[in-house]
Design a protein around this motif. Sequence first.
Motif, short mmCIF file in Angstrom:
data_model
loop_
_atom_site.label_atom_id
_atom_site.label_comp_id
_atom_site.label_asym_id
_atom_site.label_seq_id
_atom_site.Cartn_x
_atom_site.Cartn_y
_atom_site.Cartn_z
N ALA A 179 0.83 -1.21 0.00
CA ALA A 179 0.00 0.00 0.00
C ALA A 179 0.86 1.26 0.00
CB ALA A 179 -0.94 0.00 1.20
N ASP A 180 1.95 1.27 0.76
CA ASP A 180 2.89 2.40 0.74
C ASP A 180 3.37 2.64 -0.70
OD1 ASP A 180 2.89 2.63 3.57
OD2 ASP A 180 4.64 1.31 3.75
N HIS A 181 3.79 1.57 -1.34
CA HIS A 181 4.30 1.63 -2.70
C HIS A 181 3.22 2.12 -3.67
CE1 HIS A 181 5.88 0.34 -6.56
NE2 HIS A 181 4.90 -0.53 -6.67
N SER A 182 2.02 1.58 -3.56
CA SER A 182 0.94 1.94 -4.48
C SER A 182 0.55 3.41 -4.36
CB SER A 182 -0.28 1.06 -4.25
OG SER A 182 0.02 -0.28 -4.58
N PHE A 183 0.59 3.95 -3.15
CA PHE A 183 0.25 5.35 -2.95
C PHE A 183 1.18 6.26 -3.73
CE2 PHE A 183 1.24 9.27 -0.63
CZ PHE A 183 0.03 9.92 -0.75
N ARG A 184 2.50 6.10 -3.53
CA ARG A 184 3.42 7.01 -4.22
C ARG A 184 3.45 6.71 -5.72
NH1 ARG A 184 9.38 8.38 -2.01
NH2 ARG A 184 9.76 6.18 -2.48
N THR A 185 3.26 5.45 -6.10
CA THR A 185 3.19 5.11 -7.52
C THR A 185 2.04 5.86 -8.19
OG1 THR A 185 4.22 2.95 -7.16
CG2 THR A 185 2.90 3.20 -9.16
N ALA A 186 0.89 5.93 -7.51
CA ALA A 186 -0.25 6.66 -8.06
C ALA A 186 0.06 8.15 -8.22
CB ALA A 186 -1.49 6.45 -7.18
N LEU A 187 0.74 8.74 -7.25
CA LEU A 187 1.14 10.15 -7.35
C LEU A 187 2.10 10.37 -8.52
CD1 LEU A 187 1.69 11.21 -3.63
CD2 LEU A 187 -0.17 11.90 -5.15
N ILE A 188 3.03 9.48 -8.68
CA ILE A 188 3.99 9.59 -9.78
C ILE A 188 3.26 9.45 -11.12
CG2 ILE A 188 6.01 8.55 -10.90
CD1 ILE A 188 6.85 7.60 -8.02
N ALA A 189 2.37 8.47 -11.23
CA ALA A 189 1.62 8.26 -12.48
C ALA A 189 0.78 9.49 -12.81
CB ALA A 189 0.75 7.02 -12.36
N MET A 190 0.12 10.05 -11.82
CA MET A 190 -0.69 11.24 -12.03
C MET A 190 0.19 12.39 -12.53
SD MET A 190 -3.04 13.27 -9.24
CE MET A 190 -1.61 13.88 -8.36
N THR A 191 1.35 12.57 -11.93
CA THR A 191 2.27 13.64 -12.31
C THR A 191 2.80 13.43 -13.73
OG1 THR A 191 2.87 13.92 -9.98
CG2 THR A 191 4.40 14.83 -11.63
N LEU A 192 3.24 12.22 -14.04
CA LEU A 192 3.74 11.93 -15.39
C LEU A 192 2.66 12.18 -16.43
CD1 LEU A 192 5.76 8.61 -14.83
CD2 LEU A 192 6.70 10.87 -15.41
N ALA A 193 1.44 11.74 -16.15
CA ALA A 193 0.35 11.93 -17.11
C ALA A 193 0.05 13.42 -17.31
CB ALA A 193 -0.90 11.18 -16.65
N ALA A 194 0.04 14.17 -16.23
CA ALA A 194 -0.20 15.62 -16.35
C ALA A 194 0.91 16.28 -17.17
CB ALA A 194 -0.30 16.25 -14.97
N MET A 195 2.13 15.82 -17.02
CA MET A 195 3.26 16.39 -17.76
C MET A 195 3.17 16.11 -19.25
SD MET A 195 6.28 15.35 -15.03
CE MET A 195 7.53 15.29 -16.28
N THR A 196 2.51 15.02 -19.63
CA THR A 196 2.49 14.60 -21.03
C THR A 196 1.17 14.85 -21.74
OG1 THR A 196 1.77 12.36 -20.49
CG2 THR A 196 4.16 12.77 -20.54
N GLY A 197 0.16 15.32 -21.01
CA GLY A 197 -1.14 15.53 -21.63
C GLY A 197 -2.03 14.29 -21.62
N ALA A 198 -1.58 13.23 -20.96
CA ALA A 198 -2.41 12.02 -20.80
C ALA A 198 -3.42 12.28 -19.68
CB ALA A 198 -1.53 10.82 -20.50
N ASP A 199 -4.28 11.33 -19.44
CA ASP A 199 -5.32 11.47 -18.42
C ASP A 199 -4.74 11.15 -17.04
OD1 ASP A 199 -7.46 11.11 -16.63
OD2 ASP A 199 -8.75 10.19 -18.14
N PRO A 200 -4.52 12.16 -16.20
CA PRO A 200 -3.90 11.92 -14.89
C PRO A 200 -4.74 11.05 -13.97
CG PRO A 200 -3.99 14.29 -15.37
CD PRO A 200 -4.76 13.58 -16.44
N ASP A 201 -6.06 11.21 -14.02
CA ASP A 201 -6.92 10.42 -13.14
C ASP A 201 -6.86 8.94 -13.51
OD1 ASP A 201 -7.68 12.76 -11.83
OD2 ASP A 201 -9.45 13.03 -13.08
N ARG A 202 -6.89 8.65 -14.82
CA ARG A 202 -6.83 7.25 -15.24
C ARG A 202 -5.47 6.65 -14.92
NH1 ARG A 202 -8.01 6.85 -20.97
NH2 ARG A 202 -6.21 5.61 -21.46
N ALA A 203 -4.40 7.39 -15.17
CA ALA A 203 -3.06 6.88 -14.86
C ALA A 203 -2.92 6.60 -13.36
CB ALA A 203 -1.99 7.87 -15.34
N ALA A 204 -3.42 7.52 -12.53
CA ALA A 204 -3.35 7.32 -11.08
C ALA A 204 -4.16 6.11 -10.66
CB ALA A 204 -3.85 8.57 -10.36
N THR A 205 -5.33 5.93 -11.26
CA THR A 205 -6.16 4.77 -10.93
C THR A 205 -5.47 3.47 -11.31
OG1 THR A 205 -8.17 6.08 -11.21
CG2 THR A 205 -8.42 3.69 -11.29
#
Length: 186
Positions: A33-59
């Motif tokens: 769960a610790d790992h999944s939390f920060r992974t979701a934040l990273i995915a959201m950030t990467l998606a926002a940086m690239t124009g992808a869907d941050p909510d879907r990437a975080a999910t």
Amino acid sequence: MPTADFLYEAGVLKRTTRTGWALARIANRESVADHSFRTALIAMTLAAMTGADPDRAATLALLHDLPEARLGDMHHLTRRYLDEPKPFRQVIDDQTAALPAPARDLIRTRAAEWLGQDTEEARLARDADILDSVLHVRESLADRPELRERWEEYLAAAVTTDAGRTLLAEIRATDPDDWWPRTVSG
């Protein structure tokens, strides 16, 4: 109570220790769960940086290890010997079987997207999974630079997106302890 049961089961990940760090003799063994939390934040950030869907990437990142509530954490060496997508799909189907249709269908769709790796969000979430491990290695092996470097190189080779490689370079150029003095003094 199917939804409550599902949420209790997901809570198992808070008590499930990631096993791969034992290979590196890392004492700081985070939970899944610790790992999944920060992974979701990273995915959201990467998606926002690239124009992808941050909510879907975080999910996708949030759900990527959900099967480990039943299977336990399996590091990369273990996964070499398993037909990973099949048991993961079966576990997700079993975990969500009693959920109301909208929740069940969303989780199954996102899990299939993660496993298929055929969308930008899925690839960014996969890179986020790896980047969280790089961060953990840098935080945990600061006093063992040669071992840290070997793990960083091993993990870095798996990063596939341009955004992931850009963030990887930034992570590697930043000391894990430098964030807080900048925050306090800024």
